[in-house]
Motif scaffolding. Structure first.
Motif, PDB file in Angstrom:
ATOM      1  N   UNK A  93      -1.753   1.095  17.508  1.00  0.00           N
ATOM      2  CA  UNK A  93      -1.078   1.622  16.317  1.00  0.00           C
ATOM      3  C   UNK A  93      -1.257   3.137  16.220  1.00  0.00           C
ATOM      4  N   UNK A  94      -2.471   3.617  16.483  1.00  0.00           N
ATOM      5  CA  UNK A  94      -2.750   5.051  16.440  1.00  0.00           C
ATOM      6  C   UNK A  94      -1.857   5.814  17.419  1.00  0.00           C
ATOM      7  N   UNK A  95      -1.697   5.289  18.618  1.00  0.00           N
ATOM      8  CA  UNK A  95      -0.872   5.947  19.634  1.00  0.00           C
ATOM      9  C   UNK A  95       0.602   5.935  19.216  1.00  0.00           C
ATOM     10  N   UNK A  96       1.066   4.822  18.663  1.00  0.00           N
ATOM     11  CA  UNK A  96       2.452   4.756  18.200  1.00  0.00           C
ATOM     12  C   UNK A  96       2.706   5.791  17.106  1.00  0.00           C
ATOM     13  N   UNK A  97       1.751   5.935  16.202  1.00  0.00           N
ATOM     14  CA  UNK A  97       1.964   6.826  15.062  1.00  0.00           C
ATOM     15  C   UNK A  97       1.680   8.281  15.406  1.00  0.00           C
ATOM     16  N   UNK A  98       0.558   8.550  16.080  1.00  0.00           N
ATOM     17  CA  UNK A  98       0.181   9.936  16.370  1.00  0.00           C
ATOM     18  C   UNK A  98       0.753  10.438  17.689  1.00  0.00           C
ATOM     19  N   UNK A  99       0.923   9.538  18.648  1.00  0.00           N
ATOM     20  CA  UNK A  99       1.468   9.940  19.938  1.00  0.00           C
ATOM     21  C   UNK A  99       2.977   9.951  19.980  1.00  0.00           C
ATOM     22  N   UNK A 122       4.752   1.063   9.766  1.00  0.00           N
ATOM     23  CA  UNK A 122       5.251   0.256   8.664  1.00  0.00           C
ATOM     24  C   UNK A 122       6.775   0.305   8.603  1.00  0.00           C
ATOM     25  N   UNK A 123       7.343   1.497   8.745  1.00  0.00           N
ATOM     26  CA  UNK A 123       8.799   1.645   8.707  1.00  0.00           C
ATOM     27  C   UNK A 123       9.454   0.979   9.912  1.00  0.00           C
ATOM     28  N   UNK A 159      -6.244 -10.035  -1.675  1.00  0.00           N
ATOM     29  CA  UNK A 159      -6.585  -8.631  -1.455  1.00  0.00           C
ATOM     30  C   UNK A 159      -5.310  -7.786  -1.456  1.00  0.00           C
ATOM     31  N   UNK A 160      -5.282  -6.761  -2.309  1.00  0.00           N
ATOM     32  CA  UNK A 160      -4.133  -5.853  -2.349  1.00  0.00           C
ATOM     33  C   UNK A 160      -4.340  -4.756  -1.306  1.00  0.00           C
ATOM     34  N   UNK A 161      -3.916  -5.014  -0.068  1.00  0.00           N
ATOM     35  CA  UNK A 161      -4.206  -4.129   1.060  1.00  0.00           C
ATOM     36  C   UNK A 161      -3.364  -2.847   0.985  1.00  0.00           C
ATOM     37  N   UNK A 162      -4.050  -1.727   0.923  1.00  0.00           N
ATOM     38  CA  UNK A 162      -3.353  -0.442   0.757  1.00  0.00           C
ATOM     39  C   UNK A 162      -3.112   0.264   2.079  1.00  0.00           C
ATOM     40  N   UNK A 163      -3.756  -0.206   3.168  1.00  0.00           N
ATOM     41  CA  UNK A 163      -3.605   0.420   4.480  1.00  0.00           C
ATOM     42  C   UNK A 163      -2.774  -0.465   5.394  1.00  0.00           C
ATOM     43  N   UNK A 164      -1.917   0.150   6.175  1.00  0.00           N
ATOM     44  CA  UNK A 164      -1.148  -0.563   7.195  1.00  0.00           C
ATOM     45  C   UNK A 164      -2.057  -0.797   8.389  1.00  0.00           C
ATOM     46  N   UNK A 165      -2.233  -2.062   8.743  1.00  0.00           N
ATOM     47  CA  UNK A 165      -3.153  -2.411   9.821  1.00  0.00           C
ATOM     48  C   UNK A 165      -2.452  -3.376  10.787  1.00  0.00           C
ATOM     49  N   UNK A 219      -3.899  -6.851  11.166  1.00  0.00           N
ATOM     50  CA  UNK A 219      -3.846  -7.969  10.247  1.00  0.00           C
ATOM     51  C   UNK A 219      -3.666  -7.649   8.785  1.00  0.00           C
ATOM     52  N   UNK A 220      -2.720  -6.805   8.407  1.00  0.00           N
ATOM     53  CA  UNK A 220      -2.532  -6.519   6.982  1.00  0.00           C
ATOM     54  C   UNK A 220      -1.283  -7.165   6.392  1.00  0.00           C
ATOM     55  N   UNK A 221      -0.585  -7.988   7.148  1.00  0.00           N
ATOM     56  CA  UNK A 221       0.709  -8.501   6.711  1.00  0.00           C
ATOM     57  C   UNK A 221       0.586  -9.555   5.617  1.00  0.00           C
ATOM     58  N   UNK A 222       1.302  -9.350   4.516  1.00  0.00           N
ATOM     59  CA  UNK A 222       1.553 -10.390   3.530  1.00  0.00           C
ATOM     60  C   UNK A 222       2.933 -10.956   3.804  1.00  0.00           C
ATOM     61  N   UNK A 223       3.088 -12.271   3.605  1.00  0.00           N
ATOM     62  CA  UNK A 223       4.360 -12.908   3.934  1.00  0.00           C
ATOM     63  C   UNK A 223       4.497 -14.205   3.161  1.00  0.00           C
ATOM     64  N   UNK A 224       5.526 -14.968   3.458  1.00  0.00           N
ATOM     65  CA  UNK A 224       5.762 -16.283   2.858  1.00  0.00           C
ATOM     66  C   UNK A 224       6.111 -17.254   3.973  1.00  0.00           C
ATOM     67  N   UNK A 225       6.021 -18.537   3.680  1.00  0.00           N
ATOM     68  CA  UNK A 225       6.380 -19.503   4.711  1.00  0.00           C
ATOM     69  C   UNK A 225       7.879 -19.438   5.011  1.00  0.00           C
TER      70      UNK A 225
END
Length: 381
Positions: free
Chosen positions: A182-188, A194-195, A236-242, A245-251
Motif C-alpha cells: 500500500x505504501x508503494x502504491x501511494x508514495x511510489x 481508497x479512491x 470499530x470506526x476505522x479512520x485509517x485506510x489499511x 484489513x480495514x474494509x467494512x462491507x455487507x453480505x
C-alpha cells in the motif's frame, strides 16, 4: 436512479433464495441454524455464488445486543477478506503495467525504504536500516505472504520490524507486508488506495455500503460483535485506510464482488488465473502463529499453497481457493471451487461461529477439501 437499481438488485438477491430455491437450500439453512445453536453465535450472514451469480443471500440473528436483526445491508467488518479485494485491485494495476509483480518494490520509491522512517499510517520502515533485504521484496512476495516479516511489528517483543527469513523463501502470514505494498502504491505511484478501490471495485460492482474507511452513514445499520466469551464488542470506526484489513462491507455487497470475481470482471483472464493458481507451497502445520517452524514434509498439508491474496488447495472437486478473516469478534470466510465456479461467503459478527464454518461450507458446496485444520490450527489429515 443508480442507487435505486442497486437496492433493487439487493432485493432480487434475497428473493432468489425465496420460493424457487427454498427446498434446494433447506439443508444449508438447517446447517446454519444448527451451527448457531451449537456455538451460541448471535449473528451470521451467508451467500452462495454459482457461475457468477448470487443464488442465495440470507442473514440470521442479531446485529447488536438490543436484538436488532442482521439484514443483507447491515454493515459488518470485512477483516482480512480486505486482503483479497486489495489483491484484485493490485492485479488491475498489473494489467495496466503500473506494477510488475516481480520488480523490487524499492525501485518505485524516491529514496531508500528505511529513510522514510517509522510511519504510524503505514509501518516501521526505519527499523530495517542495516538489513538490505528490503531491496528484494516484490509485490508477488507481499501477496504470497513471503516478505519475511511478522504479521505486524507490534507483535514483536520489542515492537520493531525485522526479517525472520529471506524474502520469497517461505510463507508466513503478514499484514505488515500488505501495508508495504500500500505504501508503494501511494508514495511510489502517487495513487490514493481508497479512491482506487472505490473506483475499481466498489463502484464497479455496486458495493454502495462498502468502504476502507468509516462512513457516518454506516451507523444507521451497524453490526457490533460478540467475542469468544460472549461479551459484546462495539464496531470499530476505522479512520485509517489499511490494505491489510480495514474494509467494512455487507453480505449483499460481498456477494456482488464474489460473483463479479468469478465472472472475471475487471481483470484479464491471465491476471485472474494468476491470482488463484498455486504460487508458493505452504510448509507449516497451521497458519498461526505466523512464524512457526516449517513442518516435516510428512506433516504438511498436501496441495496447499499461497495464491495472490488467497490460499489455494486441492480437493475432491478439483482445485479451490479461499480467504479467511478474523478478529476477536469477527469470523469470515470465502471459499470457491474452481471447476464448478461455486463459492460461499460467510460473514459473522460473532467469532464463536467460526468453529462451525467447515460444516456450513460443506452444506453449501459439498466436500471441498478446504484446509480447515491448517486455517484453524487442527492436526493435518
Amino acid at each position: 436512479m443508480r442507487a435505486a437499481l442497486f437496492l433493487g438488485f439487493a432485493s432480487m438477491l434475497i428473493m432468489a433464495a425465496a420460493p424457487a430455491d427454498a427446498r434446494r437450500f433447506a439443508p444449508l439453512d438447517l446447517a446454519v441454524r444448527t451451527a448457531m445453536t451449537k456455538t451460541g453465535a448471535r449473528g451470521l450472514a451467508i451467500t452462495v455464488i454459482e457461475r457468477g451469480k448470487p443464488v442465495f443471500v440470507r442473514t440470521y440473528g442479531a446485529r447488536n445486543a438490543s436484538g436488532a436483526p442482521l439484514d443483507p445491508n447491515t454493515i459488518m467488518y470485512g477483516a482480512s477478506i480486505t486482503k483479497a479485494v486489495f489483491a484484485y485491485t493490485v492485479m488491475q494495476l498489473v494489467d495496466e503495467e503500473k506494477i510488475d509483480l516481480d520488480r523490487p518494490l524499492a525501485t518505485y520509491l524516491a529514496k531508500p525504504l528505511p529513510d522514510y522512517g517509522n510511519l504510524d499510517d503505514y509501518g516501521n520502515w526505519g527499523d530495517l536500516a542495516g538489513d538490505d533485504r528490503w531491496h528484494r521484496i516484490t509485490a508477488r512476495m507481499v501477496l504470497t505472504h513471503s516478505t519475511g516479516f511478522a504479521n505486524f511489528s507490534f507483535l514483536e517483543p520489542d515492537g520493531k520490524l525485522r526479517f525472520h527469513f529471506d524474502p520469497g523463501t517461505r510463507y508466513a502470514y503478514s499484514g505488515e507486508g500488505m501495508m508495504l505494498l500500500q505504501f508503494v502504491i501511494e508514495k511510489g505511484l502517487g495513487l490514493d488506495l481508497s479512491a482506487e478501490m472505490q473506483r475499481r471495485v466498489f463502484d464497479r460492482f455496486g458495493m454502495t455500503n462498502t468502504s476502507l474507511k468509516w462512513r457516518p452513514d454506516f451507523a444507521r445499520n451497524l453490526a457490533d460483535g460478540w467475542t469468544a466469551v460472549g461479551s459484546v464488542e462495539p464496531h470499530d470506526e476505522r479512520s485509517l485506510v489499511r490494505a491489510a484489513g480495514s474494509m467494512d462491507t455487507t453480505i449483499a455487497d460481498v456477494a456482488r464482488f464474489a460473483a463479479g470475481f468469478m465472472r472475471g470482471d475487471g481483470l484479464s483472464a491471465k491476471r485472474r488465473a494468476e491470482m488463484i493458481r498455486p504460487q508458493l507451497p505452504i510448509t507449516t502445520r497451521s497458519q498461526f502463529p505466523s512464524l512457526q517452524p516449517e513442518a516435516a514434509p510428512a506433516d504438511r498439508w498436501a496441495g496447499l499453497a499461497a495464491g495472490l491474496g488467497v490460499i489455494t488447495f486441492a480437493g475432491p472437486q478439483g482445485p479451490g481457493f479461499f480467504k479467511g478473516g478474523h478478529n476477536d469478534s469477527t469470523a469470515n470466510t470465502w471459499v470457491c471451487v474452481k471447476n464448478t465456479s461455486r463459492c460461499v461467503v460467510i460473514l459473522s459478527n460473532d467469532v464463536r461461529a467460526e468453529n462451525q464454518f467447515p460444516a456450513i461450507v460443506r452444506a453449501a458446496l459439498g466436500e471441498t477439501g478446504a484446509p480447515w485444520g491448517w486455517e484453524y490450527g487442527l492436526p493435518a489429515n
